[in-house]
Structure formats: C-alpha cells, structure tokens
Design a protein around this motif. Structure first.
Motif, short mmCIF file in Angstrom:
data_model
loop_
_atom_site.label_atom_id
_atom_site.label_comp_id
_atom_site.label_asym_id
_atom_site.label_seq_id
_atom_site.Cartn_x
_atom_site.Cartn_y
_atom_site.Cartn_z
N PRO A 52 0.89 11.13 3.42
CA PRO A 52 -0.10 12.07 2.87
C PRO A 52 -0.95 11.42 1.77
CG PRO A 52 2.01 13.16 3.13
CD PRO A 52 2.24 11.70 3.40
N GLY A 53 -2.26 11.59 1.88
CA GLY A 53 -3.16 11.04 0.87
C GLY A 53 -3.61 9.62 1.12
N LEU A 54 -3.05 8.98 2.13
CA LEU A 54 -3.42 7.58 2.41
C LEU A 54 -4.33 7.47 3.63
CD1 LEU A 54 -0.38 5.19 1.78
CD2 LEU A 54 -2.64 5.09 0.76
N GLY A 55 -3.82 7.96 4.76
CA GLY A 55 -4.57 7.82 5.99
C GLY A 55 -5.81 8.69 6.05
N ALA A 82 -8.20 -5.61 8.78
CA ALA A 82 -8.73 -5.58 7.42
C ALA A 82 -9.51 -4.29 7.17
CB ALA A 82 -9.62 -6.80 7.19
N ASP A 83 -10.25 -3.84 8.18
CA ASP A 83 -11.03 -2.61 8.06
C ASP A 83 -10.11 -1.40 7.90
OD1 ASP A 83 -13.81 -1.71 8.07
OD2 ASP A 83 -13.27 -0.57 9.86
N PHE A 84 -8.96 -1.44 8.55
CA PHE A 84 -7.97 -0.36 8.43
C PHE A 84 -7.56 -0.16 6.98
CE2 PHE A 84 -3.31 0.31 8.01
CZ PHE A 84 -3.25 1.66 8.34
N PHE A 85 -7.22 -1.24 6.31
CA PHE A 85 -6.79 -1.12 4.91
C PHE A 85 -7.95 -0.70 4.00
CE2 PHE A 85 -3.44 -3.87 6.62
CZ PHE A 85 -2.32 -3.22 6.14
N LYS A 86 -9.15 -1.17 4.32
CA LYS A 86 -10.30 -0.79 3.50
C LYS A 86 -10.60 0.69 3.60
CE LYS A 86 -14.52 -1.56 4.89
NZ LYS A 86 -15.16 -0.22 4.70
N ASN A 87 -10.32 1.29 4.75
CA ASN A 87 -10.66 2.69 4.99
C ASN A 87 -9.58 3.67 4.56
OD1 ASN A 87 -13.23 2.20 6.08
ND2 ASN A 87 -12.38 1.77 8.09
N LEU A 88 -8.45 3.17 4.06
CA LEU A 88 -7.44 4.07 3.53
C LEU A 88 -7.99 4.79 2.31
CD1 LEU A 88 -4.28 1.81 3.90
CD2 LEU A 88 -4.85 3.82 5.27
N TYR A 138 4.93 -0.15 10.77
CA TYR A 138 4.61 -0.09 9.35
C TYR A 138 3.20 0.45 9.12
CZ TYR A 138 8.75 -2.26 7.29
OH TYR A 138 10.03 -2.50 6.85
N SER A 139 2.27 0.10 10.00
CA SER A 139 0.90 0.60 9.86
C SER A 139 0.84 2.10 10.12
CB SER A 139 -0.03 -0.14 10.84
OG SER A 139 -0.10 -1.51 10.53
N LEU A 140 1.60 2.56 11.11
CA LEU A 140 1.67 3.99 11.37
C LEU A 140 2.26 4.74 10.19
CD1 LEU A 140 2.86 4.15 15.10
CD2 LEU A 140 0.74 5.09 14.17
N ARG A 141 3.28 4.17 9.57
CA ARG A 141 3.89 4.79 8.40
C ARG A 141 2.87 4.93 7.27
NH1 ARG A 141 8.45 2.11 4.48
NH2 ARG A 141 6.69 0.69 4.20
N THR A 142 2.07 3.90 7.07
CA THR A 142 1.03 3.94 6.04
C THR A 142 -0.02 4.99 6.39
OG1 THR A 142 1.33 1.61 5.52
CG2 THR A 142 -0.75 2.61 4.87
N GLN A 143 -0.47 4.99 7.65
CA GLN A 143 -1.49 5.93 8.09
C GLN A 143 -1.04 7.38 7.92
OE1 GLN A 143 -4.66 5.75 9.11
NE2 GLN A 143 -4.77 7.91 9.64
N LEU A 144 0.23 7.65 8.18
CA LEU A 144 0.74 9.01 8.17
C LEU A 144 1.17 9.49 6.79
CD1 LEU A 144 2.83 8.95 11.48
CD2 LEU A 144 0.57 9.96 11.10
N VAL A 146 0.83 -1.21 0.00
CA VAL A 146 0.00 0.00 0.00
C VAL A 146 0.87 1.26 0.00
CG1 VAL A 146 -1.70 1.32 1.33
CG2 VAL A 146 -1.94 -1.15 1.13
N TYR A 147 1.92 1.26 0.81
CA TYR A 147 2.77 2.44 0.94
C TYR A 147 3.54 2.74 -0.35
CZ TYR A 147 6.13 5.70 2.98
OH TYR A 147 6.89 6.82 3.26
N ARG A 148 4.07 1.70 -0.98
CA ARG A 148 4.89 1.89 -2.17
C ARG A 148 4.07 1.87 -3.45
NH1 ARG A 148 10.29 1.44 -0.84
NH2 ARG A 148 10.71 0.51 1.21
N GLY A 149 2.87 1.28 -3.41
CA GLY A 149 2.01 1.28 -4.57
C GLY A 149 2.44 0.34 -5.68
N GLN A 150 3.26 -0.64 -5.36
CA GLN A 150 3.67 -1.62 -6.37
C GLN A 150 3.98 -2.95 -5.72
OE1 GLN A 150 7.25 -0.19 -8.30
NE2 GLN A 150 8.57 -0.85 -6.63
N TRP A 151 3.88 -3.97 -6.52
CA TRP A 151 4.09 -5.35 -6.04
C TRP A 151 5.58 -5.68 -6.07
CZ3 TRP A 151 0.12 -8.86 -4.72
CH2 TRP A 151 0.55 -10.17 -4.45
#
Length: 221
Positions: free
Chosen positions: A146-149, A204-210, A138-144, A93-98
């Motif tokens: 910009p444009g994701l959390g 799972a809800d966390f990722f859905k709500n990004l 890692y979840s905090l990094r994703t949440q913080l 999610v953070y990097r946007g690529q597989w």
C-alpha cells in the motif's frame, strides 16, 4: 557450434544490437543525475544498475566478436547479478532503509550459484530461471505494498515481464526459429537482445514510477 568469425561484420546485427545496452545505461545515468537529490540513497541502485548495463554492452560485444568460451562465461557470470540486484533494490524500496549486510549476502549467493554449472549441463538455465522468479516475486511484493505501487509502475512491470519472456523464449528457440524467413535476416538471438534491452529500461522505469520514495534513513550495517 558456429565457426569463429574473423570480424564482427559477419554478424553485424547481433554485434550492433549491443549498442542498446550502452544507450539505455547512459540514458538512465543521465536521468538519475537530474533526480539524485530527490532519490537520495535510492540513486545508488539506479547508478549501479545503469553501469552494469554499460559494461554488459562491452561483454556482449566481445562475445559476438570473439566467439570465445571466455566471453561466454563472463556473459553468464554477469547475467545473474542483474536479477540479484533487483532483489536488493526491491528490499530497499520495500523496507525503506539501507542494509549493507543483506545486500552483500544476496549478491554473494547469486555469484556462488553460478557453480551449479559444474553439477548439471542445464545448471545455468535452472539458476537463471530461479533468479528471474525471485526478482519477479520481490517486484510484485513492492508493487502490492500500500502506498508504493501505482498504475504506471504496474504497467512498467508488465512491460518488463513481457520483455523478459521474449528474451528467454527467443534465445532458447533461436535454432528452431531460423527455419522461418522472418528470423533469417534478424535471428531469434538478435530479437532476444532487443527484448533484454527493453527489460533493463522498463525495470528502471518501474522503480521510478513507484509512488513513495524511501527516506534517506540511517544505514544499517
């Protein structure tokens, strides 16, 4: 150590609570089936996470019913990859690529870290604590980012963290809590499983709500 029961009915609450893992897993399998086209590559992370929950229900049920060391070990082996998969999911999610190579490396390290039990009696607890910490960072990094959390994803993360704290504390304090009437009918172990089921759902809800969804970029080997 408790004597081995001849039937799971001797601990019906602890046996039946494992239905929660099954129901949560099936719920998210159904939910993501409807969102698969929108989520694209990210749907794979939901699917694997949900199937892990479904199979974990069987493992936990087997451990309660049989009370054997084999199922206890399988339970511990299964626990660590849950948190390692969150790290992989956040990376995507953070990097946007597989990146298959990165995910395989993370999961291998997680599985191999279990061998810490060979070097110390509290090796598993230490490794599990490290897994939880890394997943949180890692979840905090994703949440913080910009444009994701979003506010809703933050709330889901907080609820997942509360459930995780309950899961750990209630399980560790199971024997101490048994002296209180509140934890005699339903033990600390029972409530720790309730928290664990909630943890899986809110993750799972966390990722859905990004806010932003990663594009279906070309996969990186």
């Amino acid at each position: 150590r408790e004597g081995r029961p001849s039937t799971f009915l001797k601990m019906p609450a602890n046996a039946s609570v494992n239905l929660g893992y099954l129901l949560v897993g099936l719920y998210w399998l159904w939910k993501i089936r409807k969102l698969e086209k929108k989520l694209k590559d990210q749907a794979f992370f939901y699917y694997l996470f949900s199937w892990m929950s479904v199979f974990y229900a069987l493992v936990q049920f087997g451990r309660i019913v049989t009370q054997t060391r084999l199922f206890a070990v399988i339970d511990q082996w299964f626990t660590l990859p849950f948190f390692a998969w969150l790290v992989c999911w956040n990376e995507f999610v953070y990097r946007g690529q597989w990146n298959t190579g990165r995910y395989l490396f993370i999961m291998r390290i997680s599985v191999l870290s279990y061998f810490a039990v060979l070097f110390h009696n509290q090796g598993f607890e230490a490794v599990l604590g490290l897994h939880i910490l890394v997943a949180l960072v890692y979840s905090l990094r994703t949440q913080l980012k910009p444009g994701l959390g979003t506010v809703t994803s933050l709330m889901s993360m907080i609820l997942a963290l509360i459930c995780c704290t309950g899961f750990v504390c209630l399980k560790l304090a199971d024997h101490q809590l048994a002296q209180y009437s509140l934890f005699q009918s339903f033990t600390g172990h029972f409530w720790s499983k309730v928290c664990d089921v909630g943890q899986i759902h809110f993750v799972a809800d966390f990722f859905k709500n990004l806010h932003m969804r990663p594009k279906n970029d070309k996969r990186v080997s």
